[in-house]
Design a protein around this motif. Structure first.
Motif, PDB file in Angstrom:
ATOM      1  N   ILE A 152      95.357  15.182  28.592  1.00 41.44           N
ATOM      2  CA  ILE A 152      94.818  16.515  28.840  1.00 41.44           C
ATOM      3  C   ILE A 152      93.415  16.388  29.432  1.00 41.44           C
ATOM      4  N   ILE A 153      93.191  16.998  30.588  1.00 38.63           N
ATOM      5  CA  ILE A 153      91.863  17.046  31.196  1.00 38.63           C
ATOM      6  C   ILE A 153      91.398  18.502  31.157  1.00 38.63           C
ATOM      7  N   PRO A 154      90.492  18.845  30.240  1.00 39.94           N
ATOM      8  CA  PRO A 154      90.041  20.241  30.143  1.00 39.94           C
ATOM      9  C   PRO A 154      89.383  20.709  31.438  1.00 39.94           C
ATOM     10  N   GLN A 155      89.642  21.952  31.781  1.00 46.51           N
ATOM     11  CA  GLN A 155      89.045  22.523  32.981  1.00 46.51           C
ATOM     12  C   GLN A 155      87.683  23.153  32.698  1.00 46.51           C
ATOM     13  N   LYS A 156      87.473  23.551  31.452  1.00 44.28           N
ATOM     14  CA  LYS A 156      86.214  24.203  31.095  1.00 44.28           C
ATOM     15  C   LYS A 156      85.124  23.181  30.811  1.00 44.28           C
ATOM     16  N   ASP A 157      83.883  23.618  30.920  1.00 42.45           N
ATOM     17  CA  ASP A 157      82.734  22.776  30.612  1.00 42.45           C
ATOM     18  C   ASP A 157      82.763  22.410  29.134  1.00 42.45           C
ATOM     19  N   PRO A 158      82.341  21.183  28.756  1.00 42.46           N
ATOM     20  CA  PRO A 158      82.372  20.762  27.349  1.00 42.46           C
ATOM     21  C   PRO A 158      81.641  21.691  26.388  1.00 42.46           C
ATOM     22  N   VAL A 159      80.640  22.426  26.874  1.00 46.29           N
ATOM     23  CA  VAL A 159      79.893  23.307  25.973  1.00 46.29           C
ATOM     24  C   VAL A 159      80.800  24.345  25.319  1.00 46.29           C
ATOM     25  N   PHE A 160      81.916  24.670  25.971  1.00 41.13           N
ATOM     26  CA  PHE A 160      82.816  25.664  25.388  1.00 41.13           C
ATOM     27  C   PHE A 160      83.569  25.101  24.183  1.00 41.13           C
ATOM     28  N   GLY A 161      83.646  23.765  24.094  1.00 41.70           N
ATOM     29  CA  GLY A 161      84.187  23.173  22.882  1.00 41.70           C
ATOM     30  C   GLY A 161      83.303  23.465  21.693  1.00 41.70           C
ATOM     31  N   ALA A 162      81.983  23.456  21.915  1.00 38.69           N
ATOM     32  CA  ALA A 162      81.040  23.806  20.852  1.00 38.69           C
ATOM     33  C   ALA A 162      81.189  25.273  20.472  1.00 38.69           C
ATOM     34  N   VAL A 163      81.394  26.138  21.466  1.00 40.74           N
ATOM     35  CA  VAL A 163      81.591  27.564  21.188  1.00 40.74           C
ATOM     36  C   VAL A 163      82.847  27.763  20.336  1.00 40.74           C
ATOM     37  N   LEU A 164      83.926  27.056  20.671  1.00 47.42           N
ATOM     38  CA  LEU A 164      85.170  27.198  19.911  1.00 47.42           C
ATOM     39  C   LEU A 164      85.014  26.680  18.482  1.00 47.42           C
ATOM     40  N   LEU A 165      84.251  25.604  18.295  1.00 44.16           N
ATOM     41  CA  LEU A 165      83.993  25.111  16.945  1.00 44.16           C
ATOM     42  C   LEU A 165      83.207  26.141  16.134  1.00 44.16           C
TER      43      LEU A 165
END
Length: 330
Positions: free
Chosen positions: A289-302
């Protein structure tokens, strides 16, 4: 009550901060330089985090009391001593509810809906980690060549490209277009001119952007460049296999989330093919899986997860639309 969260992604080259509400509307964004304290020290890293956060807060026109939760995802947050060092600094910021994870974990959350699987990071540096269905987390690597890492991150690939060009020029390796591409990229006419200049000046580190030259040469069929990238892909696969073996109890197929500029932006088929083969040769069933969104959105989801907020497709799309709109204006 509408919850508002902030996610911060801090790496070896940049720091991003994003503020969003629980509906996925982007309210503010901030940017700064490196916030990996292992690279530039705790004071400078903290200064850059503060700058990114302040810019996001100013754009959103919010105060610290408006935020329900703040999630930091920072490169360099690898061991307990790192966590303690960073938390002692972050605790001085005026946020009541917050959490800190290594940036690997925000990448995993971004690419895996279940927040389980393996995440591989290949940006300026490299890292590998995973989380299983019991919530256990392990990390493999992330501490440099001396401690077992392969030549995978952008800086390492740049050094390998330069070194290989020298070896090819001196007939210690196969012919390569790197000997023609690298000198003009660095401002020289020939390999000999570049070689003498670097030795005279005692240069021990090369421009990390040489990794881009390496990728371009490989795409044009340069065999030496292809070999370097195949080795990089294999090293990533070896790190993934380590995480899988050490962790256990992973869902099938195992999510393998690929993050960092080398993997997310480069997407070089040579690297990806070698990576996949190395993992599958161990008998593992995987989904890359290669995420399309910027990694910062992983922090938002957490941050959403901490507040037990739902994350729907509509919310994710709204975040994506907001980010695209910002990039068009920038």
């Amino acid at each position: 009550m509408t919850h508002i969260v902030m996610g911060i992604d801090g790496g070896g080259s940049k720091t991003h901060a994003v503020i969003a509400d629980q509906s996925g509307n982007l309210l503010g964004k901030g940017f700064s330089g490196c916030s990996n304290y292992q690279v530039n020290g705790i004071e400078q890293a903290f200064t850059n985090i503060q700058e990114a956060v302040a810019n996001a807060m100013q754009e959103a026109r919010l105060s610290s009391t408006d935020l329900s939760f703040v999630q930091y995802g920072l490169a360099g947050a690898d061991r307990e001593i790192d966590i303690r060092t960073l938390k002692s600094k972050l605790a001085t910021l005026p946020y009541k509810k917050w959490d800190l994870v290594c940036d690997t974990m925000e990448g995993l959350r971004l690419g895996s809906d279940s927040n389980t699987g393996v995440v591989l990071v290949a940006g300026s540096g490299t890292n590998a980690a995973g989380r299983n269905q019991e919530g256990n987390v392990v990390q493999t690597g992330g501490f440099g060549y001396l401690y077992g890492d392969g030549q995978v991150g952008g800086n390492a690939l740049a050094a390998e490209a330069f070194r290989s060009a020298v070896r090819s020029w001196e007939l210690r390796d196969i012919p390569s277009s790197l000997t023609e591409r690298i000198p003009p990229f660095l401002g020289f006419n020939t390999m000999e001119e570049m070689w003498n200049h670097f030795l005279d000046k005692g240069v021990t580190k090369v421009d990390g952007r040489l990794a881009i030259v390496l990728h371009q040469a490989a795409m044009d069929g340069d065999l030496l460049s292809i070999r370097i990238l195949q080795n990089a892909g294999s090293e990533l696969g070896i790190a993934a296999n380590s995480v899988i073996k050490r962790l256990g109890n992973l869902p099938l197929p195992i999510p393998i989330v690929l993050t960092g500029s080398v993997l997310q932006k480069g997407k070089n088929p040579v690297v990806l093919d070698a990576l996949r083969k190395t993992i599958e040769n161990e008998g593992h069933e995987i989904e890359m899986i290669i995420p399309q969104k910027d990694p910062v959105f992983g922090a938002v989801l957490l941050a959403f997860d901490h507040l037990h907020l739902p994350v729907s497709i509509e919310i994710l799309n709204r975040m994506e639309e907001g980010w695209i709109s910002y990039e068009k204006r920038a």
